[in-house]
Design a protein around this motif. Structure first.
Motif, PDB file in Angstrom:
ATOM      1  N   GLU A   9     -53.680  95.224  25.479  1.00  0.00           N
ATOM      2  CA  GLU A   9     -52.480  96.023  25.728  1.00  0.00           C
ATOM      3  C   GLU A   9     -51.916  96.451  24.372  1.00  0.00           C
ATOM      4  O   GLU A   9     -52.155  95.778  23.366  1.00  0.00           O
ATOM      5  CB  GLU A   9     -51.435  95.185  26.475  1.00  0.00           C
ATOM      6  CG  GLU A   9     -51.840  94.785  27.880  1.00  0.00           C
ATOM      7  CD  GLU A   9     -51.946  95.973  28.819  1.00  0.00           C
ATOM      8  OE1 GLU A   9     -51.101  96.885  28.731  1.00  0.00           O
ATOM      9  OE2 GLU A   9     -52.879  95.983  29.643  1.00  0.00           O
ATOM     10  N   PRO A  10     -51.175  97.572  24.328  1.00  0.00           N
ATOM     11  CA  PRO A  10     -50.534  97.934  23.061  1.00  0.00           C
ATOM     12  C   PRO A  10     -49.697  96.760  22.559  1.00  0.00           C
ATOM     13  O   PRO A  10     -48.999  96.102  23.334  1.00  0.00           O
ATOM     14  CB  PRO A  10     -49.644  99.124  23.435  1.00  0.00           C
ATOM     15  CG  PRO A  10     -50.329  99.719  24.628  1.00  0.00           C
ATOM     16  CD  PRO A  10     -50.909  98.548  25.383  1.00  0.00           C
ATOM     17  N   TYR A  11     -49.800  96.478  21.274  1.00  0.00           N
ATOM     18  CA  TYR A  11     -49.135  95.328  20.669  1.00  0.00           C
ATOM     19  C   TYR A  11     -47.915  95.803  19.904  1.00  0.00           C
ATOM     20  O   TYR A  11     -48.036  96.507  18.903  1.00  0.00           O
ATOM     21  CB  TYR A  11     -50.118  94.620  19.736  1.00  0.00           C
ATOM     22  CG  TYR A  11     -49.541  93.432  19.003  1.00  0.00           C
ATOM     23  CD1 TYR A  11     -49.308  92.234  19.670  1.00  0.00           C
ATOM     24  CD2 TYR A  11     -49.239  93.507  17.651  1.00  0.00           C
ATOM     25  CE1 TYR A  11     -48.789  91.143  19.000  1.00  0.00           C
ATOM     26  CE2 TYR A  11     -48.719  92.412  16.973  1.00  0.00           C
ATOM     27  CZ  TYR A  11     -48.497  91.235  17.650  1.00  0.00           C
ATOM     28  OH  TYR A  11     -47.983  90.155  16.992  1.00  0.00           O
ATOM     29  N   SER A  12     -46.717  95.428  20.390  1.00  0.00           N
ATOM     30  CA  SER A  12     -45.503  95.893  19.720  1.00  0.00           C
ATOM     31  C   SER A  12     -44.531  94.768  19.398  1.00  0.00           C
ATOM     32  O   SER A  12     -43.693  94.929  18.514  1.00  0.00           O
ATOM     33  CB  SER A  12     -44.802  96.959  20.563  1.00  0.00           C
ATOM     34  OG  SER A  12     -44.494  96.436  21.836  1.00  0.00           O
ATOM     35  N   ASP A  13     -44.608  93.649  20.082  1.00  0.00           N
ATOM     36  CA  ASP A  13     -43.706  92.534  19.813  1.00  0.00           C
ATOM     37  C   ASP A  13     -44.346  91.624  18.778  1.00  0.00           C
ATOM     38  O   ASP A  13     -45.161  90.765  19.101  1.00  0.00           O
ATOM     39  CB  ASP A  13     -43.404  91.763  21.097  1.00  0.00           C
ATOM     40  CG  ASP A  13     -42.345  90.690  20.895  1.00  0.00           C
ATOM     41  OD1 ASP A  13     -41.996  90.393  19.730  1.00  0.00           O
ATOM     42  OD2 ASP A  13     -41.868  90.136  21.905  1.00  0.00           O
TER      43      ASP A  13
ATOM     44  N   THR B  14     -43.395  89.149  17.328  1.00  0.00           N
ATOM     45  CA  THR B  14     -43.054  87.729  17.402  1.00  0.00           C
ATOM     46  C   THR B  14     -44.031  86.965  18.294  1.00  0.00           C
ATOM     47  O   THR B  14     -43.950  85.748  18.398  1.00  0.00           O
ATOM     48  CB  THR B  14     -41.627  87.527  17.947  1.00  0.00           C
ATOM     49  OG1 THR B  14     -41.563  87.983  19.301  1.00  0.00           O
ATOM     50  CG2 THR B  14     -40.614  88.258  17.073  1.00  0.00           C
ATOM     51  N   LYS B  15     -44.937  87.682  18.938  1.00  0.00           N
ATOM     52  CA  LYS B  15     -45.905  87.063  19.847  1.00  0.00           C
ATOM     53  C   LYS B  15     -47.322  87.354  19.368  1.00  0.00           C
ATOM     54  O   LYS B  15     -47.550  88.312  18.638  1.00  0.00           O
ATOM     55  CB  LYS B  15     -45.726  87.614  21.266  1.00  0.00           C
ATOM     56  CG  LYS B  15     -44.396  87.254  21.871  1.00  0.00           C
ATOM     57  CD  LYS B  15     -44.279  87.769  23.281  1.00  0.00           C
ATOM     58  CE  LYS B  15     -42.929  87.381  23.860  1.00  0.00           C
ATOM     59  NZ  LYS B  15     -42.763  87.920  25.211  1.00  0.00           N
ATOM     60  N   PRO B  16     -48.288  86.551  19.809  1.00  0.00           N
ATOM     61  CA  PRO B  16     -49.677  86.830  19.435  1.00  0.00           C
ATOM     62  C   PRO B  16     -50.208  88.072  20.143  1.00  0.00           C
ATOM     63  O   PRO B  16     -49.694  88.464  21.192  1.00  0.00           O
ATOM     64  CB  PRO B  16     -50.435  85.581  19.882  1.00  0.00           C
ATOM     65  CG  PRO B  16     -49.576  84.964  20.933  1.00  0.00           C
ATOM     66  CD  PRO B  16     -48.159  85.339  20.607  1.00  0.00           C
ATOM     67  N   MET B  17     -51.228  88.693  19.562  1.00  0.00           N
ATOM     68  CA  MET B  17     -51.912  89.817  20.206  1.00  0.00           C
ATOM     69  C   MET B  17     -53.031  89.244  21.066  1.00  0.00           C
ATOM     70  O   MET B  17     -53.861  88.474  20.586  1.00  0.00           O
ATOM     71  CB  MET B  17     -52.497  90.770  19.173  1.00  0.00           C
ATOM     72  CG  MET B  17     -53.195  91.961  19.805  1.00  0.00           C
ATOM     73  SD  MET B  17     -53.782  93.120  18.538  1.00  0.00           S
ATOM     74  CE  MET B  17     -54.335  94.458  19.588  1.00  0.00           C
ATOM     75  N   LEU B  18     -53.043  89.608  22.327  1.00  0.00           N
ATOM     76  CA  LEU B  18     -54.060  89.133  23.261  1.00  0.00           C
ATOM     77  C   LEU B  18     -55.178  90.158  23.350  1.00  0.00           C
ATOM     78  O   LEU B  18     -54.925  91.335  23.610  1.00  0.00           O
ATOM     79  CB  LEU B  18     -53.444  88.887  24.635  1.00  0.00           C
ATOM     80  CG  LEU B  18     -52.252  87.925  24.649  1.00  0.00           C
ATOM     81  CD1 LEU B  18     -51.676  87.805  26.051  1.00  0.00           C
ATOM     82  CD2 LEU B  18     -52.634  86.563  24.097  1.00  0.00           C
ATOM     83  N   VAL B  19     -56.400  89.716  23.115  1.00  0.00           N
ATOM     84  CA  VAL B  19     -57.576  90.586  23.113  1.00  0.00           C
ATOM     85  C   VAL B  19     -58.619  89.986  24.041  1.00  0.00           C
ATOM     86  O   VAL B  19     -58.833  88.775  24.034  1.00  0.00           O
ATOM     87  CB  VAL B  19     -58.170  90.726  21.689  1.00  0.00           C
ATOM     88  CG1 VAL B  19     -59.403  91.613  21.684  1.00  0.00           C
ATOM     89  CG2 VAL B  19     -57.125  91.252  20.717  1.00  0.00           C
ATOM     90  N   THR B  20     -59.258  90.834  24.822  1.00  0.00           N
ATOM     91  CA  THR B  20     -60.329  90.403  25.712  1.00  0.00           C
ATOM     92  C   THR B  20     -61.605  91.152  25.345  1.00  0.00           C
ATOM     93  O   THR B  20     -61.558  92.341  25.031  1.00  0.00           O
ATOM     94  CB  THR B  20     -59.965  90.711  27.186  1.00  0.00           C
ATOM     95  OG1 THR B  20     -58.747  90.051  27.497  1.00  0.00           O
ATOM     96  CG2 THR B  20     -61.044  90.242  28.142  1.00  0.00           C
ATOM     97  N   TYR B  21     -62.716  90.439  25.373  1.00  0.00           N
ATOM     98  CA  TYR B  21     -64.013  91.064  25.149  1.00  0.00           C
ATOM     99  C   TYR B  21     -64.898  90.723  26.342  1.00  0.00           C
ATOM    100  O   TYR B  21     -65.058  89.559  26.697  1.00  0.00           O
ATOM    101  CB  TYR B  21     -64.661  90.569  23.855  1.00  0.00           C
ATOM    102  CG  TYR B  21     -65.905  91.341  23.493  1.00  0.00           C
ATOM    103  CD1 TYR B  21     -65.818  92.554  22.826  1.00  0.00           C
ATOM    104  CD2 TYR B  21     -67.164  90.873  23.842  1.00  0.00           C
ATOM    105  CE1 TYR B  21     -66.950  93.282  22.500  1.00  0.00           C
ATOM    106  CE2 TYR B  21     -68.309  91.593  23.521  1.00  0.00           C
ATOM    107  CZ  TYR B  21     -68.192  92.792  22.851  1.00  0.00           C
ATOM    108  OH  TYR B  21     -69.318  93.514  22.537  1.00  0.00           O
ATOM    109  N   THR B  22     -65.450  91.757  26.969  1.00  0.00           N
ATOM    110  CA  THR B  22     -66.299  91.582  28.139  1.00  0.00           C
ATOM    111  C   THR B  22     -67.715  92.017  27.803  1.00  0.00           C
ATOM    112  O   THR B  22     -67.926  93.139  27.347  1.00  0.00           O
ATOM    113  CB  THR B  22     -65.760  92.419  29.322  1.00  0.00           C
ATOM    114  OG1 THR B  22     -64.392  92.046  29.558  1.00  0.00           O
ATOM    115  CG2 THR B  22     -66.574  92.191  30.581  1.00  0.00           C
TER     116      THR B  22
END
Length: 180
Positions: free
Chosen positions: A63-67, A69-77
């Motif tokens: 998802e677009p990462y804008s906050d 203060t939180k980690p960036m969540l990335v998925t690889y399929t």
């Protein structure tokens, strides 16, 4: 010296609590200080991979990462695109390693840096159309270094094809991070 500076930056930026979930992902919460700069949104660009024929096809998602203060969540399929099952062997409990690289290609972080993987031989059989999904959490303190375009994510898939010596399992791939 870098470790000391990194430790000091955690103290200066905010408190960070990190633990590992049952699926070898990091869970992180960060308490920001007042007035912390959140920066522009970070999006995934167009994925780059070699054009060689492979048994699996990989794809990044986030998802677009804008906050900040939180980690960036990335998925690889990684999906089996063959008409027959693909057998894969892993030498540890790790399936894939996510890498964050700067504009010059220097590694800034990898998902395997802070995780201990079990040494355990395992085999996975993917039916046609079936996929292995790996989820990653890039810590906010690491993502704070991404302040302009040119950084990119790379993935190292650690599985090996069984009885398919002539075929490549999965292309090395990377995806640029675009800062708005």
């Amino acid at each position: 010296m870098k470790k000391i500076v990194g430790s000091l930056s955690i103290l200066l930026v905010g408190c960070t609590a990190t633990n590992m979930g049952h699926d070898n992902r990091f869970n992180e919460e960060k308490v920001p200080l007042q007035g912390e700069d959140k920066g522009g949104a970070i999006l995934l660009g167009i994925e780059k991979s070699s054009k060689d024929h492979t048994l699996l096809i990989g794809q990044f998602e986030a998802e677009p990462y804008s906050d900040r203060t939180k980690p960036m969540l990335v998925t690889y399929t990684a999906t089996n695109t063959q008409s027959e099952p693909v057998k894969i062997r892993f030498n540890t409990s790790m399936t894939a390693d996510l890498l964050l690289m700067d504009q010059q290609g220097k590694k800034l972080w990898s998902s395997s840096e802070d995780i201990f993987y079990k040494l355990a031989l395992r085999e996975v059989t993917l039916a046609p159309g079936e996929a292995i999904v790996s989820s990653f959490s890039v810590p906010a303190i690491i993502m704070s270094k991404v302040n302009e375009s040119g950084y990119h994510l790379g993935l190292k898939f650690v599985g090996q094809a069984i009885n398919r010596n002539d075929a490549m399992l999965l292309n090395a791939s990377s995806i640029p991070l675009v800062v708005n």
